[in-house]
Design a protein around this motif. Structure first.
Motif, PDB file in Angstrom:
ATOM      1  N   CYS A  21       2.391 -75.768  14.926  1.00  0.00           N
ATOM      2  CA  CYS A  21       2.975 -74.886  15.932  1.00  0.00           C
ATOM      3  C   CYS A  21       3.740 -75.710  16.970  1.00  0.00           C
ATOM      4  CB  CYS A  21       1.821 -74.127  16.574  1.00  0.00           C
ATOM      5  SG  CYS A  21       2.269 -73.074  17.938  1.00  0.00           S
ATOM      6  N   VAL A  47       4.320 -74.931  20.090  1.00  0.00           N
ATOM      7  CA  VAL A  47       3.880 -74.799  21.481  1.00  0.00           C
ATOM      8  C   VAL A  47       3.110 -76.063  21.858  1.00  0.00           C
ATOM      9  CG1 VAL A  47       2.336 -73.527  23.033  1.00  0.00           C
ATOM     10  CG2 VAL A  47       3.847 -72.288  21.474  1.00  0.00           C
ATOM     11  N   CYS A  95      -0.766 -77.119  21.267  1.00  0.00           N
ATOM     12  CA  CYS A  95      -1.442 -76.179  20.362  1.00  0.00           C
ATOM     13  C   CYS A  95      -2.013 -76.913  19.155  1.00  0.00           C
ATOM     14  CB  CYS A  95      -0.503 -75.059  19.934  1.00  0.00           C
ATOM     15  SG  CYS A  95      -1.228 -73.963  18.703  1.00  0.00           S
ATOM     16  N   CYS A 154       2.075 -70.766  15.237  1.00  0.00           N
ATOM     17  CA  CYS A 154       0.821 -70.314  14.647  1.00  0.00           C
ATOM     18  C   CYS A 154       0.723 -68.821  14.954  1.00  0.00           C
ATOM     19  CB  CYS A 154      -0.358 -71.082  15.243  1.00  0.00           C
ATOM     20  SG  CYS A 154      -0.652 -70.725  16.988  1.00  0.00           S
ATOM     21  N   HIS A 196       1.011 -67.796  18.658  1.00  0.00           N
ATOM     22  CA  HIS A 196       2.156 -68.154  19.488  1.00  0.00           C
ATOM     23  C   HIS A 196       3.497 -67.651  18.982  1.00  0.00           C
ATOM     24  CE1 HIS A 196      -0.597 -71.480  21.109  1.00  0.00           C
ATOM     25  NE2 HIS A 196      -0.371 -70.627  22.088  1.00  0.00           N
TER      26      HIS A 196
HETATM   27 ZN   LIG Z   1       0.237 -72.236  18.489  1.00  0.00          ZN
END
Ligand SMILES: [Zn+2]
Length: 98
Positions: free
Chosen positions: A6, A8, A11, A38, A41
């Protein structure tokens, strides 16, 4: 195998979705990737993608399609990804109001 995670920060979960749009310059077509997400997110990656999508100015001959959310599966090619229309309805505002 290389694991895509992911996008972000902090994460670190394996990516389950890819946020991308079809891009072409008239000769080549590909999925232009905005980010990997993911399951938790997808919304975050989509908001970021939309900002970049709106900011992007194609050069003559180039065209960029609407943003889509694709199920990401390691080892598969872009062409084999399935779009998740349900998530798109939840998270995407594109095409943006003119
Ligand atoms: Zn994530």
């Amino acid at each position: 195998m290389h694991i895509v995670t992911c996008d972000v920060p902090g994460c670190g979960e394996p990516a389950t979705h890819k946020v991308a749009s079809r891009w072409t310059d008239g000769r080549f077509t590909e999925l232009k990737t905005y980010g990997f997400a993911c399951t938790n997110h997808v919304g975050d990656i989509c908001s970021e993608a939309e900002i970049r999508w709106l900011d992007y100015e194609p050069v003559p001959g180039e065209s960029v399609g609407a943003i889509g959310i694709y199920h990401y599966q390691p080892g598969k090619t872009d062409r084999q990804f399935h779009r998740d229309y349900e998530l798109e309805e939840t998270y995407l505002a594109c095409p943006p109001p003119v």
